[in-house]
Design an enzyme around this catalytic site. Structure first.
Site, PDB file in Angstrom:
ATOM      1  N   HIS A  12       0.850  -1.200   0.000  1.00  0.00           N
ATOM      2  CA  HIS A  12       0.000   0.000   0.000  1.00  0.00           C
ATOM      3  C   HIS A  12       0.887   1.252   0.000  1.00  0.00           C
ATOM      4  O   HIS A  12       1.343   1.712   1.041  1.00  0.00           O
ATOM      5  CB  HIS A  12      -0.906  -0.016   1.243  1.00  0.00           C
ATOM      6  CG  HIS A  12      -1.974   1.038   1.232  1.00  0.00           C
ATOM      7  ND1 HIS A  12      -3.319   0.747   1.137  1.00  0.00           N
ATOM      8  CD2 HIS A  12      -1.901   2.390   1.282  1.00  0.00           C
ATOM      9  CE1 HIS A  12      -4.025   1.865   1.145  1.00  0.00           C
ATOM     10  NE2 HIS A  12      -3.182   2.893   1.239  1.00  0.00           N
ATOM     11  N   GLU A 195     -10.706   3.440   7.157  1.00  0.00           N
ATOM     12  CA  GLU A 195      -9.693   4.345   7.702  1.00  0.00           C
ATOM     13  C   GLU A 195     -10.439   5.479   8.422  1.00  0.00           C
ATOM     14  O   GLU A 195     -10.123   5.847   9.527  1.00  0.00           O
ATOM     15  CB  GLU A 195      -8.814   4.909   6.579  1.00  0.00           C
ATOM     16  CG  GLU A 195      -7.744   5.898   7.056  1.00  0.00           C
ATOM     17  CD  GLU A 195      -7.015   6.603   5.908  1.00  0.00           C
ATOM     18  OE1 GLU A 195      -7.530   6.567   4.766  1.00  0.00           O
ATOM     19  OE2 GLU A 195      -5.951   7.202   6.153  1.00  0.00           O
ATOM     20  N   ASP A 273       1.970   3.877   3.072  1.00  0.00           N
ATOM     21  CA  ASP A 273       0.957   4.782   2.515  1.00  0.00           C
ATOM     22  C   ASP A 273       1.596   5.956   1.742  1.00  0.00           C
ATOM     23  O   ASP A 273       1.753   5.873   0.534  1.00  0.00           O
ATOM     24  CB  ASP A 273       0.052   5.293   3.651  1.00  0.00           C
ATOM     25  CG  ASP A 273      -1.353   5.624   3.196  1.00  0.00           C
ATOM     26  OD1 ASP A 273      -1.659   5.423   2.007  1.00  0.00           O
ATOM     27  OD2 ASP A 273      -2.161   6.088   4.028  1.00  0.00           O
TER      28      ASP A 273
END
Ligand SMILES: [Zn+2]
Length: 328
Positions: A12, A195, A273
């Protein structure tokens, strides 16, 4: 084995969000572009709170405008990843920012990124694959165009399709058409959920988009029946603890649910991320997990194997990764 030298797999990672500040500064200077004050005195990205984070992110990435910029970005990002032991990464790439969802233009950007990735693979042994990502707050219409770009370029390098952007915009079901198209093109599926949108957003995403991985998904912890469903169905979570802490999804590392999710049988993986924006690296994530949750080599080995198995690459690449993880 020291944590920083462990071979790592990152599932990710937003390509633009991984842009090293020095790279963006250099590019802005070359282009004479005014990106405002987005760095602190140490040269790191500087922001206070989520709205300002978005402003800084947009300003930084506004200098990325050509396929050549994306080739250079890819090289800069992979050099950074390799430094932290990453042997394989999947990155979110978006035709929305690369050619405005025009298939021909998208192909040019893609070609540039692939060439750069092949170069990095030759130099550092790091492997990169791409996941085409639509932007949720751009709406379902634009997502369809993005899905078309994804379907047209599905193959050995573009291996997945996903959705990012503002999780509170619209419903997962609004994007089902795009996900169906990507699935039919042979792409594997993931979606950002849980999230910001709570456990229900994870449920809706699983039901409506039928993805096999969830980006973040950490808020599933508030619904133990859902946690058990994730575990039973083998849904993989792309967990980015440092990102969640930096953006205030959880106040402190010890409040983060990654350990509890894993204990309850959910397949969790670890990623960064938008690493420089969250002042993190894969080594830092590992260090914090070891310190806060007492994770040892056995846990990290398990996480790395889970990540290799959940990677969207082809079978041969996966086998090679598993061999490298096993030190063979
Ligand atoms: Zn993300």
């Amino acid at each position: 084995m020291s944590l920083s030298s462990r071979p790592k797999i990152e599932l990710h990672l937003h390509l633009e969000g991984a842009a090293p500040p020095a790279f963006i500064r250099g590019l802005a200077k070359e282009k004479n572009a005014d990106i405002g004050r987005i760095f602190d005195e140490r040269g790191h990205y500087a922001y206070n709170g989520f709205p300002e984070f978005l402003r800084v992110y947009e300003a930084a990435t506004s200098v990325l405008t050509t396929p050549e910029d994306y080739a250079r970005l890819t090289r800069a990002v992979l050099a950074e990843c390799a430094e932290h032991g990453v042997i394989y990464a999947e990155t979110f790439v978006s035709p929305d920012f690369c050619g405005g969802r025009d298939v021909a233009a998208w192909r040019e950007y893609l070609h540039a990124m692939q060439e750069a990735a092949a170069e990095a693979e030759r130099a550092d042994g790091i492997i990169l694959r791409g996941i085409v990502t639509c932007i949720r707050h751009f709406g379902p219409e634009k997502a369809r165009e993005t899905a078309r770009c994804a379907a047209e370029t599905a193959g050995d390098w573009i291996v997945g399709f996903g959705i990012g952007g503002d999780e509170m915009a619209g419903k997962p079901g609004d994007f089902a058409w795009s996900f169906d198209m990507a699935r039919e093109a042979g792409l594997r599926l993931t979606a950002h959920a849980g999230e910001w949108g709570g456990a229900q957003s994870v449920r809706d995403t699983l039901d409506d988009l039928r993805v096999e991985r969830i980006g973040h998904g950490v808020q599933a912890i508030d619904d133990l029946a859902l946690v058990d469903r994730l575990a039973e169905d083998g849904v993989v979570l792309e967990v980015c603890p440092g990102s969640n802490i930096a953006l205030g999804v959880y106040p402190r590392w010890r409040d983060h649910p990654i350990h509890r999710l894993r204990e309850r049988g959910v397949k969790v993986t670890v990623s960064t991320d938008d690493p420089p924006f969250f002042h993190t690296t894969m080594s830092h994530e590992y260090d914090m997990l070891a310190e806060v949750f007492d994770w040892d080599d056995g846990v990290f080995e398990d996480i790395e194997r889970t990540s290799a198995e959940a990677a969207f690459c082809d079978k041969d690449t996966r086998e090679a990764l598993l061999k490298r993880l096993a030190g063979r």
